[in-house]
Write an enzyme that holds these catalytic residues in place. Structure first.
Site, PDB file in Angstrom:
ATOM      1  N   ARG A 113      36.484  38.655  46.928  1.00 34.17           N
ATOM      2  CA  ARG A 113      37.188  38.360  48.178  1.00 34.17           C
ATOM      3  C   ARG A 113      37.000  36.916  48.610  1.00 34.17           C
ATOM      4  O   ARG A 113      37.925  36.276  49.123  1.00 34.17           O
ATOM      5  CB  ARG A 113      36.726  39.327  49.276  1.00 34.17           C
ATOM      6  CG  ARG A 113      37.279  40.727  49.098  1.00 34.17           C
ATOM      7  CD  ARG A 113      36.723  41.733  50.090  1.00 34.17           C
ATOM      8  NE  ARG A 113      37.399  43.023  49.929  1.00 34.17           N
ATOM      9  CZ  ARG A 113      37.108  44.114  50.607  1.00 34.17           C
ATOM     10  NH1 ARG A 113      36.120  44.094  51.506  1.00 34.17           N
ATOM     11  NH2 ARG A 113      37.775  45.237  50.404  1.00 34.17           N
ATOM     12  N   TYR A 138      45.679  42.226  46.662  1.00 34.66           N
ATOM     13  CA  TYR A 138      44.558  42.700  45.850  1.00 34.66           C
ATOM     14  C   TYR A 138      43.207  42.334  46.459  1.00 34.66           C
ATOM     15  O   TYR A 138      43.117  41.508  47.343  1.00 34.66           O
ATOM     16  CB  TYR A 138      44.662  42.263  44.395  1.00 34.66           C
ATOM     17  CG  TYR A 138      44.758  40.812  44.033  1.00 34.66           C
ATOM     18  CD1 TYR A 138      44.374  39.782  44.861  1.00 34.66           C
ATOM     19  CD2 TYR A 138      45.251  40.461  42.764  1.00 34.66           C
ATOM     20  CE1 TYR A 138      44.461  38.466  44.473  1.00 34.66           C
ATOM     21  CE2 TYR A 138      45.343  39.143  42.361  1.00 34.66           C
ATOM     22  CZ  TYR A 138      44.954  38.151  43.210  1.00 34.66           C
ATOM     23  OH  TYR A 138      45.046  36.850  42.813  1.00 34.66           O
ATOM     24  N   GLU A 139      42.191  43.033  45.988  1.00 30.67           N
ATOM     25  CA  GLU A 139      40.827  42.965  46.552  1.00 30.67           C
ATOM     26  C   GLU A 139      40.805  43.393  48.019  1.00 30.67           C
ATOM     27  O   GLU A 139      39.955  42.955  48.793  1.00 30.67           O
ATOM     28  CB  GLU A 139      40.225  41.559  46.395  1.00 30.67           C
ATOM     29  CG  GLU A 139      40.281  40.988  45.008  1.00 30.67           C
ATOM     30  CD  GLU A 139      39.688  41.903  43.944  1.00 30.67           C
ATOM     31  OE1 GLU A 139      38.870  42.767  44.293  1.00 30.67           O
ATOM     32  OE2 GLU A 139      40.062  41.749  42.776  1.00 30.67           O
ATOM     33  N   GLY A 140      41.720  44.263  48.396  1.00 31.59           N
ATOM     34  CA  GLY A 140      41.798  44.752  49.773  1.00 31.59           C
ATOM     35  C   GLY A 140      42.866  44.020  50.541  1.00 31.59           C
ATOM     36  O   GLY A 140      42.800  42.799  50.710  1.00 31.59           O
TER      37      GLY A 140
END
Length: 596
Positions: A297, A438-440
Site C-alpha cells: 500500500r 488493487y491492494e484495497g
C-alpha cells in the site's frame, strides 16, 4: 511520447529539507546514508529509469505479456532490463544486509520506486510485490525459510507474489476457500487465486508465492486463515532448484492498462497438490499478510505520485511545443504555445502543485518508517510506527485518487491529441486507473482510516498530528517573509477542518457506524489534502530560507509560488470535503435498492 526525466532537483529538496535525510544517518546502521551517497544513488537510478525502463513503456503496453504452453513470457526487452536491474543492486537497496541487502534507508528506496513507476509502471510492479513478500517472510518466517529464500528474493534472482483474492471472495478474505492439507513438514494446497500480479514469468528462475489458505480444522472467517510459502520450483537443501511444483498460471486477464504486467489466474494443486510451507502461525495468516499488504500500500501510494509526475511531464512538454491561438489579452496576431493560455497554466499548476505535495507526504512517510524500524528508543519507534499506521491508508488512497485525476488532466491539456494513443497521454491514464483499486480500494482505505485507525485510539494519533500542524501554522505567521502569510492562514484553516472532521467522525463512530463509514471517503481525502498542505507549507519555509541565503533562487522562488497555488486553489478542497462529511449517509440511505 515525452521521455521521462527524473525530477532530481525536487527529489533532493524533499529528501533533505522535509524528510531529513541527514538526520537519518544518525540512526543505527545508517551511518553511511549521507546526502552525498543518496545523490550518487539517485543519479544512477535516474539513468536506469530514463535509458532502460522508459523506452520499454510504450512497446510493453502495445505487446503485453503473453501466456504460452511453457508459461508466461514477458514483453520484449523486459527480461534483459530486469537482469540489469538485479545486477545494479536495485532490488536489494533497502534490504536486510544479513541476507545480501544494502540496508539503505526506506526514504532512498521510496525515491527510486517513484522513478521506476514513472518510467515503466508495468515493470515496477514486479519488484514492488517482491519487496512485500520479502518483508512478510523476514518478519514472520522461520529461520529455515528465511535462510533458504530471503537471499535470492532480496537479491532479485527470484521474485515474490501475494495471493489473496479468489473469484467468489473478492475483497472479502473471510470467504477464502483455498485449502492447505498438512503432510509431514509441509502442506499441500488446493485452490485458485485471481488477480495475481507477475504471478508467472520467464525473467527469473523461480517465483515465490505467499498464499492465504485454510487448514482442514480451521475456524470460519478471517480467524481461520493461514499464510503459506509456495515456490514455483521446489528448493533443495543445498539451495538448488528441484522439481516443478503443482502451481500454474491458467490464464491472463485482459486489462484496461498495465498490459506488460501479467495479471494471472493461478491454480494450486491441479494434480497432487502444491507443496507449501507455513509462514508464522496457523490461523494468523491475515495478520502476517498485512505486513506485506502495508508494504504494498505504501508503494502503490508512491505509484500514484509517479504516474502523476509522468503525466505532468508529458503535458508540460506538449504545452510548450503546441502552437495554437493567442491569449485573449494579447494584441499580437501571432499564435503562441498553449502554455501561455491562462487555463492551460491553471491545469499545469494544478498538476505540478499536487505532485509536489504528494512527493513531500510520501517521502516524509518513508522517513517515518525508517525511524519506526531503526530508532534506538523503543518509545520513539512506537510513536513513529503509530504515525505510519495512521497515514498509510491516506497515502495509498489520496495519492492514487490524485494520480488518476492528474493523468486525466494531462489528457485534457493535450486536447483532442490527448485522446490519441500515439501521444502517450492515454497510457498514463489507463495505467493509473488500477492504483485506486488493487491492494484495497479507496473505500477500503477510508474504512481502515476511520473505522480502525481512528477508532483504535479515539483519535489520539490524529490529535498529535494536528498539534504539529498548529505549530507549523504559527511558525508561518511569525515568518519575516510576507509571501508565506497566506500559506499559514490556509494551513490553519485546513488544520481546523481536519480537527472538526475528526471530532465529527469520532462521534459518528460511537453512535452510527454506517453514518461514519458513508463519510469515510471524504474524511480520507480531507486528511490527504491537509497533509499535502502541511508538507507544502514546510517546503515554503525551507525555500524561503534558501532564497534569503541566495541558494538556487530560481528553483526556490518557483517552489514558493507553487506552494501558494496549492494554498489558494487546492487546500480549500478540504473544507468542501468537511461539508460533505457532515451530511453523513444523507439521502443515499433513504433510497430503496429498487430505486437505483
Amino acid at each position: 511520447m515525452t521521455t521521462y526525466i527524473a525530477p532530481l532537483r525536487d527529489m533532493h529538496f524533499v529528501m533533505n529539507e522535509l524528510a531529513g535525510l541527514d538526520a537519518l544517518s544518525s540512526l543505527p546502521a545508517l551511518e553511511d546514508a549521507t546526502p552525498e551517497l543518496a545523490g550518487a544513488v539517485l543519479e544512477e537510478a535516474a539513468k536506469f529509469a530514463t535509458e532502460v525502463l522508459a523506452p520499454l513503456n510504450k512497446t510493453g503496453d502495445e505487446q503485453g505479456a503473453r501466456l504460452t504452453r511453457d508459461g508466461v513470457v514477458a514483453a520484449d526487452g523486459f527480461g534483459a532490463a530486469y537482469q540489469q536491474f538485479v545486477e545494479g543492486g536495485w532490488n536489494g537497496l533497502s534490504g536486510d544486509p544479513d541476507y545480501g541487502g544494502q540496508g539503505l534507508p526506506e526514504l532512498l528506496h521510496a525515491a527510486t520506486v517513484e522513478m521506476w513507476n514513472s518510467a515503466n509502471m508495468s515493470f515496477a510492479l514486479c519488484p514492488l510485490l517482491t519487496a512485500g513478500a520479502t518483508e512478510a517472510l523476514r518478519l514472520h518466517g522461520s529461520q529455515e525459510l528465511k535462510d533458504r529464500y530471503l537471499p535470492n528474493l532480496i537479491g532479485g534472482e527470484w521474485t515474490g507474489t501475494m495471493n489473496l483474492t479468489e473469484s467468489q471472495a473478492g475483497s472479502d478474505l473471510a470467504a477464502v476457500r483455498t485449502k492447505a492439507v498438512p503432510e509431514g513438514d509441509h502442506y499441500r494446497l488446493y485452490g485458485q487465486k485471481i488477480f495475481i500480479t507477475w504471478g508467472d514469468h520467464d525473467m527469473t528462475g523461480n517465483v515465490i508465492h505467499l498464499v492465504l489458505a485454510r487448514t482442514p480444522d480451521a475456524p470460519e472467517g478471517v480467524r481461520g486463515i493461514s499464510l503459506f510459502l509456495v515456490p514455483k520450483f521446489l528448493v533443495n537443501a543445498d539451495g538448488s532448484l528441484g522439481q516443478r511444483n503443482d502451481v500454474h498460471c491458467v490464464s491472463l486477464e485482459h486489462k484496461l492498462g498495465i498490459h506488460a504486467s501479467p495479471t494471472c489466474v493461478m491454480s494450486f494443486g491441479d494434480q497432487n497438490g502444491a507443496i507449501g510451507y507455513l509462514v508464522g502461525q496457523e490461523n494468523k495468516g491475515l495478520a502476517h499478510m498485512f505486513t506485506m499488504m502495508n508494504e504494498a500500500r505504501q508503494k502503490v501510494g508512491i505509484q500514484g505520485l509517479a504516474m502523476a509526475e509522468r503525466a505532468y511531464q508529458q503535458a508540460r512538454e506538449y504545452a510548450k511545443e503546441r502552437i495554437q491561438g493567442k491569449p485573449a489579452a494579447s494584441k499580437s496576431s501571432t499564435a503562441v504555445a498553449i502554455i501561455q493560455h491562462p487555463d492551460v497554466r491553471r491545469m499545469l499548476l494544478t498538476m505540478k502543485a499536487q505532485v509536489e505535495a504528494m512527493r513531500g507526504f510520501a517521502y516524509v512517510m518513508a522517513a517515518n518508517a525508517d525511524y519506526a524500524h531503526r530508532h534506538p528508543d523503543a518509545g520513539e519507534r512506537n510513536r513513529y510506527q503509530t504515525r505510519v499506521d495512521l497515514l498509510i491508508p491516506v497515502l495509498k488512497g489520496w495519492c492514487t485518487e490524485l494520480g488518476q485525476e492528474i493523468a486525466s488532466l494531462g489528457v485534457q491539456v493535450h486536447g483532442g491529441m490527448g485522446y490519441i494513443e500515439e501521444t502517450g497521454a492515454c497510457q498514463y491514464l489507463r495505467d493509473a486507473r488500477i492504483s485506486t483499486i488493487y491492494e484495497g480500494t479507496t473505500g477500503i482505505q477510508a474504512a481502515d482510516l476511520a473505522g480502525r485507525k481512528l477508532a483504535a485510539d479515539q483519535g489520539a494519533a490524529m490529535a498529535e498530528l494536528i498539534a504539529e500542524m498548529r505549530e507549523l501554522a504559527l511558525e508561518l505567521e511569525r515568518s519575516t517573509d510576507t509571501r508565506l502569510f497566506p500559506v499559514g492562514a490556509a494551513v490553519a484553516t485546513g488544520m481546523q477542518a481536519l480537527e472538526d472532521a475528526t471530532g465529527w467522525m469520532l462521534r459518528a463512530l460511537a453512535k452510527a457506524v454506517d453514518e461514519a463509514l458513508a463519510s469515510s471517503f471524504d474524511y480520507l481525502m480531507l486528511t490527504g489534502y491537509v497533509c499535502g498542505g502541511w508538507q507544502m507549507a514546510r517546503a515554503a519555509l525551507a525555500a524561503s530560507r534558501k532564497c534569503a541565503a541566495g541558494e538556487d533562487p530560481a528553483f526556490h522562488e518557483a517552489k514558493i509560488a507553487t506552494v501558494r497555488f496549492y494554498a489558494d486553489k487546492i487546500l480549500p478542497k478540504a473544507n468542501s470535503h468537511l461539508e460533505m462529511l457532515r451530511s453523513g449517509a444523507s439521502s443515499a440511505s433513504d433510497i430503496a435498492i429498487e430505486q437505483f
